[in-house]
Design an enzyme around this catalytic site. Structure first.
Site, PDB file in Angstrom:
ATOM      1  N   THR A  94       0.244  -1.526   0.055  1.00 22.45           N
ATOM      2  CA  THR A  94      -0.131   0.397  -0.169  1.00 22.45           C
ATOM      3  C   THR A  94       0.875   1.169   0.003  1.00 22.45           C
ATOM      4  O   THR A  94       1.387   1.479   0.823  1.00 22.45           O
ATOM      5  CB  THR A  94      -1.182   0.306   1.119  1.00 22.45           C
ATOM      6  OG1 THR A  94      -0.194  -0.335   2.586  1.00 22.45           O
ATOM      7  CG2 THR A  94      -1.992  -1.248   1.125  1.00 22.45           C
ATOM      8  N   CYS A 269       6.916   1.162   5.812  1.00 20.11           N
ATOM      9  CA  CYS A 269       6.028   1.370   6.520  1.00 20.11           C
ATOM     10  C   CYS A 269       5.800   2.971   7.326  1.00 20.11           C
ATOM     11  O   CYS A 269       5.512   3.476   7.209  1.00 20.11           O
ATOM     12  CB  CYS A 269       6.554   0.413   7.487  1.00 20.11           C
ATOM     13  SG  CYS A 269       6.327  -1.543   7.378  1.00 20.11           S
TER      14      CYS A 269
END
Length: 432
Positions: A94, A269
């Protein structure tokens, strides 16, 4: 849901592969990926991410073949191989786009793919990091539209955020508590029980998908903000002529001082997830000052390092435009081949903009991937050992870099900068 279980894990990267192999010790698992080269290497028992034991990978593939698909692991690019699964776990990236907004393309594409084979009673679990509400607002409608099935009547969903730490062989999938959730109380129990079969550390069942999504995204936002604070201290202390590491060491003697270190914040992240939370916050009418200011500070660090190296070179009388600088490391973190969103690329760009000839060396990473993704050609070891540099910057603290004799790589007048604060202070000119 008391039927024979077959799991399909969509995405066979840093998250999907370890997860698939863990489940494959108990159930039949197909690891699906659209990247043919990745699946081909897995079929040969090779894992270039270095996240799993290759002997375990080979044993798991053999188990699947020898049991006739009753247990074990099968890597595949074929949708027909996942058509008879009843639990689908989506572990795709993502990322963010060039405007730092969430890019849900991989998530929606994988949802559409699963929707083509979704059947009555199936469960779809998402592990990809998203903002609170994303699964129900963006993914479920795609599943419904593609499958023509009704959510929470014909099929169900769950969210269990991944907590993989690339390159970490201590805190692994099985040893980190797993947050789980489900779209109905019964499904939540079922998903929690499913993960308990592989997670030795246990699970934490969140009350809703939204809570589980929020828990994941704030884990990394919290680290980002904390690192941004010490990065800001590094920018201040550089102007004051104080060594940041010395200050942190002194302050760290207090029992409740949080021991964060300054550094390059890259990867998939910490440097990405806060933008997902910020995106949702702005959608609901709140501007997240702290989160976004932390992002701005952390994004300044590569430029700061490059300009600091150039200043130090000028102070030593080095002709910057005719100099050659070595960047030691391209991966976003040590002892890991992961180059996703590495901030070393920005240091490279900045140094090149000064007219410097920049070499990058990293024995851990995939040279072709770096060239394809960043347009940067990495040098080989023979060039590393036979070139003299006017500047060396340690950008990634791979263990094998600490064995290198950096003093043998520099010309008579040169700058050594330690962005990771791991080198002997006697040989360096400055550090972050």
């Amino acid at each position: 849901m008391e039927k024979e279980l077959k799991i399909a894990v969509i995405g066979q990267g840093y998250v999907g592969l370890p997860l698939a192999l863990a489940f494959a010790q108990h159930f039949p698992v197909v690891g699906f990926d659209i990247k043919q080269s990745r699946v081909a290497e897995l079929q040969r028992g090779i894992d270039l991410t270095k996240e799993v034991d290759e002997s375990q990978l080979n044993v798991s593939i053999l188990t699947y073949n020898n049991s006739g698909g009753v247990k074990g692991y099968k890597p595949s690019t074929s949708i027909s191989d996942i058509a008879d699964a009843n639990v689908y776990i989506i572990t795709v990236p993502t990322p963010i786009n060039q405007f730092n907004a969430p890019d849900l393309t991989p998530l929606k594409s994988s949802s559409k793919l699963v929707g083509t084979v979704l059947k009555q009673g199936d469960i779809v679990i998402y592990e990809s990091t998203v903002y609170p509400g994303c699964t129900e607002e963006e993914c479920i409608p795609v599943l419904e539209k593609t499958s023509k099935l009704v959510f929470n009547r014909d099929f169900y969903a769950g969210y269990s955020p991944e907590r993989i730490n690339p390159g970490d062989k201590v805190n692994t999938l099985e040893t980190i508590v797993k947050v789980t959730s489900g779209s109905t109380p019964e499904v939540a129990d079922y998903i929690d029980d499913l993960y308990r079969t592989i997670i030795k550390a246990g699970t934490h069942k969140a009350p809703s998908l939204k809570v589980a999504e929020a828990a994941k995204v704030i884990e990394n936002a919290q680290r980002d903000v904390n690192i941004s604070f010490v990065n800001e201290l590094a920018l201040i202390f550089d102007r004051l002529g104080i060594d940041t590491q010395d200050v942190l060491e002194a302050a760290g003697t207090k029992f409740n001082f949080l021991k964060y270190k300054p550094g390059l914040v890259g990867g998939h992240c910490i440097s990405v997830d806060p933008y997902y939370l910020a995106h949702k916050a702005i959608q609901v009418g709140y501007y997240p000052d702290v989160i976004l200011s932390g992002r701005r500070v952390n994004d300044e660090i590569p430029v700061f390092i490059a300009s600091k190296v150039v200043k130090l070179m000028i102070q030593k009388g080095i002709d910057v435009s005719r100099s050659r600088v070595l960047l030691l490391g391209f991966a976003f973190k040590e002892n890991c081949p992961d180059t996703r969103n590495t901030k070393v690329a920005k240091i490279y760009e900045e140094l090149v903009s000064y007219g410097i000839e920049v070499d990058v060396y990293d024995s851990w990473v995939n040279v072709e991937e770096v060239r394809e993704e960043y347009g940067i050609g990495l040098i080989k070891e023979d060039k590393l050992l036979n070139t003299r540099y006017e500047g060396v910057v340690l950008t990634t603290a791979h263990t094998d870099f600490r064995k290198l004799n950096i003093e043998n790589m520099i010309s008579s007048s040169a700058v050594i900068y330690d962005a990771k604060a791991v080198l002997d202070r006697k040989i360096i000119d400055s550090r972050l």
